[in-house]
Design a protein around this motif. Structure first.
Motif, PDB file in Angstrom:
ATOM      1  N   LEU C 153       0.812  -1.196   0.000  1.00 20.17           N
ATOM      2  CA  LEU C 153       0.000   0.000   0.000  1.00 20.17           C
ATOM      3  C   LEU C 153       0.852   1.256   0.000  1.00 20.17           C
ATOM      4  N   LEU C 154       1.986   1.188   0.728  1.00 21.53           N
ATOM      5  CA  LEU C 154       2.782   2.397   0.843  1.00 21.53           C
ATOM      6  C   LEU C 154       3.614   2.636  -0.402  1.00 21.53           C
ATOM      7  N   VAL C 155       4.169   1.555  -0.938  1.00 27.36           N
ATOM      8  CA  VAL C 155       5.149   1.716  -1.997  1.00 27.36           C
ATOM      9  C   VAL C 155       4.498   1.916  -3.352  1.00 27.36           C
ATOM     10  N   SER C 156       3.396   1.197  -3.613  1.00 26.96           N
ATOM     11  CA  SER C 156       2.781   1.290  -4.931  1.00 26.96           C
ATOM     12  C   SER C 156       1.806   2.437  -5.007  1.00 26.96           C
ATOM     13  N   SER C 157       2.139   3.543  -4.447  1.00 30.85           N
ATOM     14  CA  SER C 157       1.249   4.693  -4.554  1.00 30.85           C
ATOM     15  C   SER C 157       1.506   5.393  -5.870  1.00 30.85           C
ATOM     16  N   LYS C 158       0.957   6.573  -6.036  1.00 27.02           N
ATOM     17  CA  LYS C 158       0.855   7.161  -7.370  1.00 27.02           C
ATOM     18  C   LYS C 158       2.201   7.403  -8.027  1.00 27.02           C
ATOM     19  N   GLU C 159       3.174   7.902  -7.237  1.00 28.68           N
ATOM     20  CA  GLU C 159       4.417   8.215  -7.917  1.00 28.68           C
ATOM     21  C   GLU C 159       5.404   7.074  -7.892  1.00 28.68           C
ATOM     22  N   GLY C 160       5.093   6.027  -7.121  1.00 28.93           N
ATOM     23  CA  GLY C 160       6.054   4.938  -7.047  1.00 28.93           C
ATOM     24  C   GLY C 160       5.489   3.674  -7.640  1.00 28.93           C
ATOM     25  N   HIS C 161       5.258   3.659  -8.949  1.00 25.89           N
ATOM     26  CA  HIS C 161       4.520   2.549  -9.533  1.00 25.89           C
ATOM     27  C   HIS C 161       5.453   1.503 -10.120  1.00 25.89           C
ATOM     28  N   THR C 162       6.618   1.278  -9.450  1.00 26.12           N
ATOM     29  CA  THR C 162       7.593   0.397 -10.080  1.00 26.12           C
ATOM     30  C   THR C 162       7.574  -1.009  -9.511  1.00 26.12           C
ATOM     31  N   GLU C 163       6.915  -1.194  -8.384  1.00 30.16           N
ATOM     32  CA  GLU C 163       7.098  -2.473  -7.700  1.00 30.16           C
ATOM     33  C   GLU C 163       6.173  -3.551  -8.209  1.00 30.16           C
ATOM     34  N   ALA C 164       4.882  -3.286  -8.189  1.00 27.93           N
ATOM     35  CA  ALA C 164       3.942  -4.343  -8.562  1.00 27.93           C
ATOM     36  C   ALA C 164       3.139  -3.860  -9.754  1.00 27.93           C
ATOM     37  N   PRO C 165       3.669  -3.952 -10.937  1.00 24.98           N
ATOM     38  CA  PRO C 165       2.966  -3.370 -12.086  1.00 24.98           C
ATOM     39  C   PRO C 165       1.737  -4.173 -12.422  1.00 24.98           C
TER      40      PRO C 165
END
Lengths: 512, 112, 174
Positions: C153-165
């Motif tokens: 929830l924290l990492v895949s927010s709007k500007e960090g869309h690199t982890e779980a595409p």
């Protein structure tokens, strides 16, 4: 035999274990995962069929979870274990639910293959969890187990609605989750009221106590629980989540959500008929009948201007729920002495539950196939598909005639029973039902003409895969079977179920 | 006069229901569901209290008159389920914000 | 540890304190999960306590600590979670069909099979039967599940869309 003795628990535990182990199994490859899903659901189906054959021979099958002797329910008359009960109505409903789950798994072998980047092992995990939750919902004999399995079903189906991760599917899933959570909390409030009064959570034991001493608290708990279950089944005042959820979910998930709707209606009938049988106010039956008539009217009217095929089927599903409520509500009004036309109405309502699941599932699978081969959802865009795949057109026409209640499909028999008995009861409701059927037929003829006849579609059309065709043919076979031999189905399946519902003493005596 | 826990239950459930109906922001709707869940959990626990009893644990128990443990088990189950439900709804709200750019419940594209 | 201090996150005192505090919190969570049959708590509460360590680390070290990980570690975390929950499922089966595995499991001297004396007593650990095993399995699953939920929830927010595409397949013409 061990399998029969532990059958109710195995029917829940096998899909549950399969669901929990699916992420591990899917590391071994795609084919093994698909085989694992289908084999576990087939094993559970086999267990449910054996349970059904044992129960329909006339005895209520009671199972205490985790006891050393599974049929020992209570020591000293006070039941303290979690008890799973299977009588004729439960066996019928669980058989229908498991068959639909198995057909959904077979259908999704090819349907979901192109979406593998979205994480198909999560999809199959949620699908198996949904199947396990449905089994638990139909076999429970305990109020708190009911709450837990309703929540399992809500959460997994909300996850499945949002599977195609587009903005609209998240919105539909959010709406569904909020409404389901509210319903479950109201249900828990009612269960808490009953527990505070009687100190027990077992359905049969509470049924025993309610008949002796009842007060306003019972009526309050009953109304809370019934309104929560009506929320979950999507009848008229609270039907708003249905069209959105049916539009956004993948087709095989929608047929399982349809079965969940009918399961929640089954639970409502179980609470009204078996637990609160003697203290039921007549207003409850009238309420269900009037809401049923309104569901038919609203569903049919809102289905007319729709352009999206699955959304239209969602509104038709609201109308079909109305028929079931019309039939069973008439039976409810005549409690506790149900005979003559009230018994026919109740049997018609239960038969229509089964037919409803079959026809709407076939139409939904056909709609999903249309989407699979053309990648379009708007019925104004596609056309002339009968040239490309004639079998699909025939299957769609079978389901269309069955929903509208034409002979020789199964829908005709159940709808005729409902029309006749409700007419004796109150002619106006029956006329609303007949008009609803006619308008449904008109709507579906229009859809059939625009999707399958007419100007051929200019885009690329793929072949219909064999597994999807197999699943749809199984459904069509059962629709025709129930239509041509309705008395077989009635004698074997429906009448024992109706008898078991209106006879609470058999239910209580089997457990306590 | 109704005793205090039940009054608090009524207040919480009514607040939750009315906030869910009248608020527009999606996060506030999720909070309203959580508040209603807390109200129902409080109702379940306060059903099991007997006057002058202690916690129903046998380890070094001061006296043998204990409150009912069954509603405590029901409440624990309900808390766990509510956590999963609220987590799911918050995830959906975050993803709706990504796709639509707004959290207003009235600006939707889907309803016809 | 000094070489991992970036400019993001909170001050070095907080980072040191979080690293030191992780040990008592983990011990306390393991205690709550293991003694589920004696004191209130059990698998879920113990797992939730240990999952707060993940939240503590995310708050103290900032989001960039997690961003630099590859998404392969997410799949290994998911494997651990599914091992935990599958163990729970298998334990369900053992306790459910206890009538035909009963004779292997009821001989005392087996793990966790001591009978309980009635009445107030200091809690004996070995009295649970199969329940402490289930608590441990659920605890493992809850730790990994809640940590994954917080991280995703924290990492895949709007500007960090690199982890779980999540690819949108573009299936609607709207």
């Amino acid at each position: 035999m061990i399998l029969l003795e532990h059958a109710p628990a195995l029917a829940i535990a096998v899909p549950l274990l399969a669901a929990l182990a699916t992420p591990l199994v899917s590391k071994a490859g795609k084919r093994i995962r698909n085989l694992w899903v289908i084999l576990s659901l087939a094993f559970a189906e086999f267990v449910v069929i054996m349970l059904g054959r044992d129960v329909l021979a006339g005895n209520v099958h009671v199972y205490s979870v985790g006891a050393s002797v599974p049929s020992l329910t209570s020591t000293g008359g006070f039941p303290i274990r979690i008890i799973l009960v299977a009588d004729a109505m439960s066996a019928l409903v669980s058989l229908a639910a498991m068959s639909i789950a198995l057909l959904a798994a077979i259908y999704s072998w090819r349907f979901m293959e192109e979406h593998h980047s979205l994480g198909l092992d999560k999809f199959y995990t949620l699908l198996l969890l949904l199947a396990a939750g449905m089994m638990g919902l139909s076999l429970t004999g305990d109020f708190f187990t009911l709450f837990v399995f309703i929540e399992v079903v809500s959460i997994s189906s909300a996850g499945l609605i949002a599977f195609f991760s587009s903005g609209e599917s998240f919105e539909a899933a959010f709406k569904y989750m909020v409404i389901s959570a509210t319903g479950s909390l109201l249900l828990l409030f009612g269960i808490g009221l009953l527990y505070g009064k009687y100190g027990m959570l077992n359905m049969a034991a509470i049924a025993n106590e309610v008949s002796m001493q009842h007060s306003f608290l019972d009526i309050a708990a009953l109304s809370l629980m019934v309104s929560a279950l009506l929320l979950k089944s999507g009848s008229v005042p609270v039907h708003m989540w249905k069209p959105d959820a049916y539009q956004e979910a993948p087709a095989q998930v929608v047929i399982m959500m349809l079965t969940i709707t009918l399961l929640s209606l089954y639970v409502m009938f179980r609470i009204c008929f078996s637990v609160f049988s003697l203290v039921l106010p007549v207003t409850m039956g009238w309420l269900i009948v009037i809401l049923g008539a309104m569901s038919v009217f609203v569903g049919v009217t809102m289905a007319m201007p729709q352009r999206n095929l699955k959304r239209l089927i969602g509104y038709a599903a609201v109308a079909e729920i109305g028929y079931v409520m019309l039939g069973a509500g008439t039976g409810l009004i005549a409690m506790p002495n149900v005979s003559g036309f009230a018994m026919q109405a109740l049997s018609g309502g239960i038969f229509h539950m089964i037919n409803d699941v079959l026809d709407l599932s076939l139409m939904l699978l056909a709609a999903g196939t249309v989407f699979y081969i053309t990648r379009q959802q708007d019925i104004n865009e596609v056309g002339g598909l009968a040239h490309k795949s004639g079998y699909l057109a025939v299957l769609f026409m079978i389901s269309m005639l069955a929903i509208a209640g034409m002979p020789p499909m199964g829908g005709f028999a159940s709808k005729l029973m409902i029309y006749e008995s409700v007419y004796y009861f109150n002619p106006l409701l029956s006329i609303i039902g007949i008009l609803g059927s006619i308008m449904l037929l008109a709507i579906f003829v229009k859809i059939f003409a625009s999707v399958f006849l007419g100007v051929p579609y200019k885009g690329s059309v793929r072949q219909v895969p064999k597994s999807m065709m197999f699943a749809m043919c199984v459904l069509a076979f059962f629709i025709l079977f129930f239509g041509i031999f309705p008395n077989l189905a009635l004698d074997l399946l429906i009448t024992p179920a109706a008898e078991a519902l209106i006879n609470p003493q058999a239910y209580i005596g089997g457990v306590v | 006069m109704i005793s205090t826990p039940f009054m608090a239950v009524v207040v919480l459930v009514l607040f939750g229901l009315s906030a869910m109906v009248f608020k527009r922001n999606l996060i506030k709707i999720v909070m309203a569901v959580h508040v209603m869940g807390s109200g129902v959990n409080l109702f379940l626990i306060s059903l099991g209290y007997r006057a002058g009893s202690t916690a129903p644990i046998f380890t070094n128990a001061p006296k043998l008159e204990m409150a009912l443990p069954v509603p405590q088990a029901l409440t624990l189950t309900s808390i766990v389920i509510n956590i999963a439900v609220v987590a799911l709804m918050l995830t959906f709200a975050a993803l709706i914000y990504e796709h639509y750019g707004t959290l207003d419940a009235r600006k939707r594209r889907l309803l016809e | 540890m000094k070489r991992k201090i970036h400019d993001t996150g909170l001050s070095p005192i907080v980072k040191m304190a979080v690293c030191i505090l992780a040990v008592p919190v983990a011990t306390f969570g393991f205690y709550v999960a293991l003694h589920g049959h004696l004191t209130p708590g059990g698998g879920f509460a113990g797992g939730a306590v240990i999952a707060t360590i993940t939240a503590m680390f995310l708050v103290a070290f900032g989001r960039d600590v997690i961003k630099s990980q590859h998404s392969k570690s997410f799949s290994s975390l998911r494997t651990i979670k599914s091992i935990g929950i599958t163990t729970f499922g298998i334990l369900i089966f053992i306790s459910l069909s206890a009538t035909f595995l009963h004779q292997y499991l009821t001989s005392s001297g087996w793990f966790f099979r001591v009978t309980v004396p009635f009445g107030p007593n200091p809690g004996y650990l070995g009295t649970g039967g199969i329940i402490p095993l289930m608590n441990l399995a659920v605890g493992l699953e809850v730790v990994v599940g809640l940590s994954l939920a917080v991280i995703l929830l924290l990492v895949s927010s709007k500007e960090g869309h690199t982890e779980a595409p999540v690819e949108k397949m573009g299936r609607r013409e709207e």
